[in-house]
Structures are given as structure tokens and as C-alpha cells.
Write a protein that holds these residues in place. Structure first.
Motif, PDB file in Angstrom:
ATOM      1  N   GLU A 183     -87.186  31.102 -41.195  1.00  0.00           N
ATOM      2  CA  GLU A 183     -86.336  30.844 -40.038  1.00  0.00           C
ATOM      3  C   GLU A 183     -87.158  30.316 -38.874  1.00  0.00           C
ATOM      4  OE1 GLU A 183     -83.198  30.594 -37.340  1.00  0.00           O
ATOM      5  OE2 GLU A 183     -83.203  30.753 -39.524  1.00  0.00           O
ATOM      6  N   ARG A 184     -88.331  30.908 -38.650  1.00  0.00           N
ATOM      7  CA  ARG A 184     -89.187  30.457 -37.553  1.00  0.00           C
ATOM      8  C   ARG A 184     -89.690  29.040 -37.803  1.00  0.00           C
ATOM      9  NH1 ARG A 184     -90.514  36.004 -37.339  1.00  0.00           N
ATOM     10  NH2 ARG A 184     -92.108  35.809 -38.953  1.00  0.00           N
ATOM     11  N   TRP A 185     -90.063  28.744 -39.036  1.00  0.00           N
ATOM     12  CA  TRP A 185     -90.525  27.390 -39.339  1.00  0.00           C
ATOM     13  C   TRP A 185     -89.391  26.379 -39.196  1.00  0.00           C
ATOM     14  CZ3 TRP A 185     -95.012  25.345 -39.138  1.00  0.00           C
ATOM     15  CH2 TRP A 185     -96.157  26.113 -39.368  1.00  0.00           C
ATOM     16  N   GLY A 186     -88.188  26.782 -39.563  1.00  0.00           N
ATOM     17  CA  GLY A 186     -87.050  25.894 -39.378  1.00  0.00           C
ATOM     18  C   GLY A 186     -86.822  25.570 -37.910  1.00  0.00           C
ATOM     19  N   GLN A 187     -86.937  26.574 -37.070  1.00  0.00           N
ATOM     20  CA  GLN A 187     -86.758  26.357 -35.630  1.00  0.00           C
ATOM     21  C   GLN A 187     -87.866  25.466 -35.066  1.00  0.00           C
ATOM     22  OE1 GLN A 187     -86.607  30.324 -34.021  1.00  0.00           O
ATOM     23  NE2 GLN A 187     -84.540  30.723 -34.778  1.00  0.00           N
ATOM     24  N   ARG A 188     -89.072  25.588 -35.612  1.00  0.00           N
ATOM     25  CA  ARG A 188     -90.185  24.764 -35.132  1.00  0.00           C
ATOM     26  C   ARG A 188     -90.027  23.304 -35.566  1.00  0.00           C
ATOM     27  NH1 ARG A 188     -96.666  26.145 -35.866  1.00  0.00           N
ATOM     28  NH2 ARG A 188     -97.473  24.155 -35.066  1.00  0.00           N
ATOM     29  N   LEU A 189     -89.531  23.095 -36.787  1.00  0.00           N
ATOM     30  CA  LEU A 189     -89.394  21.742 -37.320  1.00  0.00           C
ATOM     31  C   LEU A 189     -88.159  21.016 -36.797  1.00  0.00           C
ATOM     32  CD1 LEU A 189     -90.396  22.429 -41.035  1.00  0.00           C
ATOM     33  CD2 LEU A 189     -91.704  21.085 -39.371  1.00  0.00           C
ATOM     34  N   ALA A 190     -87.110  21.754 -36.469  1.00  0.00           N
ATOM     35  CA  ALA A 190     -85.829  21.133 -36.088  1.00  0.00           C
ATOM     36  C   ALA A 190     -85.972  20.089 -34.974  1.00  0.00           C
ATOM     37  CB  ALA A 190     -84.818  22.205 -35.700  1.00  0.00           C
ATOM     38  N   PRO A 191     -86.719  20.345 -33.920  1.00  0.00           N
ATOM     39  CA  PRO A 191     -86.829  19.336 -32.848  1.00  0.00           C
ATOM     40  C   PRO A 191     -87.623  18.098 -33.255  1.00  0.00           C
ATOM     41  CG  PRO A 191     -87.445  21.545 -32.059  1.00  0.00           C
ATOM     42  CD  PRO A 191     -87.400  21.598 -33.538  1.00  0.00           C
TER      43      PRO A 191
END
Length: 235
Positions: free
Chosen positions: A87-95
Motif C-alpha cells: 500500500e505504501r509503495w502504491g501511494q509512492r508510485l501513484a504520483p
């Protein structure tokens, strides 16, 4: 173990992990050889940047990771920690999302598998204008059951190999019109298999190509594909 504790432990490089040498797992595979320079395939290489090699290394570890996830029966704490990490990696990659033509995933054509994990990495050994020879090893991630590769993964491999062959050597871009696959024998997980793809004919916008997948002398599967050259106004 808390989620934070797990994250701290997980930073150990995957290369230091003791890997299971059970071939049926299809994990812990040897490092891939460098991509050879072959006219029909090297012509597809797009100019890269200094991050491409690191990205390719990351994709290689992601492939290993998917095999480990598939092979594992993790406890609840591990699953929870992994969920939170993802979840944290997804939030980091999303932008960092970019248009399709600018993405790196699947666009590193000078690397095995083009820097993607959807299909197994095809390792080119030799190629010319109308042929390509290479190897492939399906990891545990592609398991269908009882040690056999999932039937849907094999056409993925064929489409990858035949699509690149049909679009190589300066030929205008074409898309798959049909891909017919015949399954001749069980395709095993964790075994180095040989692949041969070849051009059959080209007439107008239509290109017929074929391929076979072998485990030693045993033909595991065969395929024939029709690729149709795009018109100028087609995406």
C-alpha cells in the motif's frame, strides 16, 4: 512482529536470501545472459537512460518476488506487513504515473522480457531477419497445477515472441489478428525450455509466423499467428 519491524528486516537484498533449489518451484533462477546484438531484434531497441539497467534489475527481483509469493504459505503477520508495504509503495508510485508512451514497464526492448512481468522472460540466443531462437523458464508464478505451466501463460509467451519477430527488421508495426496454440505435452515449471520462432509468409499487410516450445526433444506447444500491418491512422 510489527509491520515496521518487518519493513526493517525486509531490506536485506534478495540476492542474500538462501533460495530453494527445487526445480519444481521455478525460483532462484540464474542470472540472465546479456542480450545479444542481432539485427532483427536489436533494431527494436529504444534509446534508454541511466536508470534503465537499475529498472531491469528491479523487474528481475519483482519476478523472483512473485515466485516466492506464489510458493509461500505465509502467516497472518507476514501477510499483514506485506499488504501494508504494498500500500505504501502504491501511494509512492501513484504520483509518478505518465502517459503510456512514456512508461518504462514493457518498453525496455534491449532487455529480456522488455522490462515487464506479465509473461516469462524470453532469453534470445540467436536471431536473424526471419528467425529467433532462445530459452525460457516459467517460474512458480505461472503454475497451473501439478507442476505444469498454466495453459493461459503459454500463448502469452508465443504472442511476445511472435509479435516481436513480426515487428522486427524494420517492418512497419503490426498487431495480432489471431494466435492459434496447440498444446502437445505438459510444459513443466522451473525447467529451461527452448523456443524457436520463424517467419512463414508475408502478403500485403498480412504476416504469418510460427513458433514451437520444447523441453529437450519433446514438443510442449506450437503456435501460429497472423499479424496485420496497421494503417497509418490506426493506433
Amino acid at each position: 512482529m510489527t509491520s515496521q519491524d518487518y519493513v526493517q528486516d525486509a531490506v536485506v537484498p534478495i540476492s542474500t536470501v538462501i533460495r530453494d533449489d527445487d526445480a519444481s518451484l521455478g525460483i532462484g533462477m540464474p542470472e540472465l545472459d546479456p542480450v545479444p546484438v542481432a539485427a532483427s531484434w536489436a533494431s527494436l531497441v529504444k534509446p534508454g537512460d541511466e536508470n534503465d539497467t537499475v529498472y531491469g534489475d528491479m523487474i528481475s527481483r519483482l519476478r523472483d518476488f512473485l515466485d516466492y509469493v506464489t510458493a509461500a504459505r505465509p502467516d497472518a503477520d507476514t501477510v499483514t506487513a506485506l499488504r501494508d508495504d504494498l500500500e505504501r509503495w502504491g501511494q509512492r508510485l501513484a504520483p509518478m504515473a505518465v502517459p503510456e508512451r512514456d512508461q518504462v514497464f514493457g518498453h525496455l526492448r534491449d532487455q529480456h522480457g522488455r522490462g515487464q512481468t506479465m509473461s516469462p522472460a524470453f532469453v534470445v540466443k540467436e536471431a536473424d531477419r526471419d528467425n529467433v531462437w532462445g530459452t525460457v523458464r516459467f517460474g512458480r508464478y505461472f503454475l497451473g497445477g501439478n507442476g505444469a505451466v498454466h495453459g493461459g501463460a503459454i500463448p502469452l509467451l508465443f504472442d511476445e515472441v511472435l509479435g516481436r519477430l513480426a515487428n522486427s527488421a524494420g517492418r512497419p508495426h503490426a498487431r495480432t489478428a489471431y494466435l492459434h496454440t496447440d498444446f502437445r505435452s505438459v510444459t513443466p515449471i522451473g525447467t529451461e525450455l527452448t523456443v524457436h520462432g520463424w517467419f512463414v509468409s508475408e502478403e500485403g499487410r498480412k504476416r504469418i509466423v510460427r513458433a514451437e516450445l520444447r523441453d529437450g526433444a519433446v514438443v510442449c506447444a506450437e503456435a501460429e499467428g497472423l499479424f496485420v500491418q496497421l494503417n497509418p491512422d490506426q493506433p
